[in-house]
Design a protein around this motif. Structure first.
Motif: not given
Length: 415
Positions: A336-353
């Motif tokens: 979910e986080a990596l399919q929305d620019e308002s979430l973590y699409m631009d920061e995939p490495e941060a999404a993991v943490g």
């Protein structure tokens, strides 16, 4: 189409009057109750899905109750209507030995307890066992306020009458087990009841009367207001789950280990666990190229190994028993986080943490003592250094803040 006063409804009758059936729920009930052949029921439920149309995807309304009470409905059709909306996966993921032991224990007629650490898939497996053993099941999650009444039933207050003229009376209320017996009896089906996370309640208190009934199947559990007596039935399976993260089998009341079959769900073989991780990564992130699934798989393995067995990345041994099912939530979060620019699409490495901070670390801290909190903090600091392609700082800092809070509490206590 025939009306309810006539003897039967044929398949042709039903097909001729589909418009009325789509509009009027009671006419569907009439057709079910007076169905000429089993094919009529199959057509109404499987092909036309009138129960879904009129009653939605959950619950037992008039249409589903009519199917369950019909002598012409097959057990498979009864299972279809009573489990509408159930999303239990068909594939069983627990180790083969666990599956065989649980199925064998159920065949002995004993209630079964699935026990083990958090995240080993106990609740999902309990539902899979119930669906394999029975036509339908109900699930009840224990709370600290549970009493024997929640299991067996008892007398409860009931307000009746219109607003301003209500009167208080008392009536019999069925508990989780007695309600399951009633459903098995009323619908002529094998039925299961799942009592989830029973360690949340006082086991000795809630199971006291049930122990007696297990020893003597003729013992009446409760009598309804209509005078019907409820006893344990061989068509009713009782399946419990128990989180053993903070207790051991030796600490349990001897009464439950003598009367229930205890099936441990703990270790997954390395290949089985990697297959789980790889499957979730493929299913949820296979079409999202922002992260390397191989790196994530290595991270999952390193995290799981460090928690359960200790690792070279941290200077201490195992932290606690922790199951692999938690990592499925991580992959769903990332999807979910990596399919929305308002979430973590631009920061995939941060999404993991953030995924680990949201779904892994809190579950570890929930049952951790002070030395374990220290280990958790050290473990995620070490992981963050080893997996530089991800930013695990949020996970490590959450553990660090909890460690500082615990140190303050200990310092305050010592003063």
């Amino acid at each position: 189409m025939n009306n309810s006063s006539e003897e039967s409804y044929s398949l042709e009758d039903v097909k001729d009057d589909l418009d009325v059936l789509r509009a009027v729920e009671d006419r569907v009930v009439d057709a079910i109750e007076a169905a000429e052949t089993p094919e009529v029921l199959e057509y109404l439920i499987r092909e036309q899905q009138f129960d879904l149309q009129h009653e939605g995807d959950q619950g037992v309304g008039k249409i589903r109750r009519a199917v369950l009470q019909s002598s012409k409905a097959s057990q498979d059709l009864k299972r279809t209507v009573i489990t509408r909306g159930d999303d239990t996966p068909a594939r069983i993921l627990v180790p083969d030995e666990v599956e065989r032991n649980a199925k064998t224990a159920l065949r002995t007629g004993k209630p079964v307890v699935l026990y083990g650490p958090t995240g080993t898939g106990k609740t999902t497996f309990a539902k899979q066992l119930a669906l394999g053993q029975s036509v339908g099941y109900s699930l009840h999650t224990a709370t600290p306020s549970w009493t024997a009444k929640d299991i067996i039933g008892g007398i409860g207050p009931n307000l009746s009458g219109s607003s301003g003229y209500q009167s208080l009376n008392y009536q019999t209320e069925l508990g989780a087990v007695s309600e399951a017996v009633k459903r098995a009896r009323d619908f002529d089906i094998p039925y299961s009841v799942i009592l989830d996370e029973i360690t949340r309640a006082d086991i000795s208190q809630i199971f006291g009367p049930l122990y007696t009934a297990i020893e003597n199947r003729n013992q009446t559990l409760i009598e309804t207001d209509d005078g019907e007596t409820i006893e344990l039935d061989e068509d009713v399976s009782i399946i419990c789950t128990m989180n053993m993260s903070d207790r051991t089998v030796n600490e349990l009341d001897n009464a439950i280990t003598r009367r229930f079959a205890m099936v441990e769900l703990d270790e997954y073989e390395d290949d089985d666990r990697r297959e789980l991780f790889d499957g979730w990564l493929t299913d949820n992130l296979g079409d999202i190229p922002l992260l390397d699934n191989d790196d994530l798989l290595d991270l999952f393995e390193a995290d799981y190994d460090g928690i359960n067995n200790g690792s070279e990345r941290a200077s201490r041994g195992p932290i606690m028993r922790f199951g692999p099912m938690h990592y499925r939530d991580v992959t769903i979060f990332l999807r979910e986080a990596l399919q929305d620019e308002s979430l973590y699409m631009d920061e995939p490495e941060a999404a993991v943490g953030q995924a680990f901070r949201t779904f892994i670390v809190p579950r570890l801290l929930n049952s951790a003592a002070f030395p374990q909190i220290e280990q958790i903090e050290e473990h995620y600091r070490a992981l963050n250094k080893s997996f530089e392609m991800f930013d695990l700082t949020p996970a490590a800092e959450l553990a660090s803040r909890e460690l500082e809070a615990e140190q303050r509490r200990m310092g305050s206590y010592e003063q």
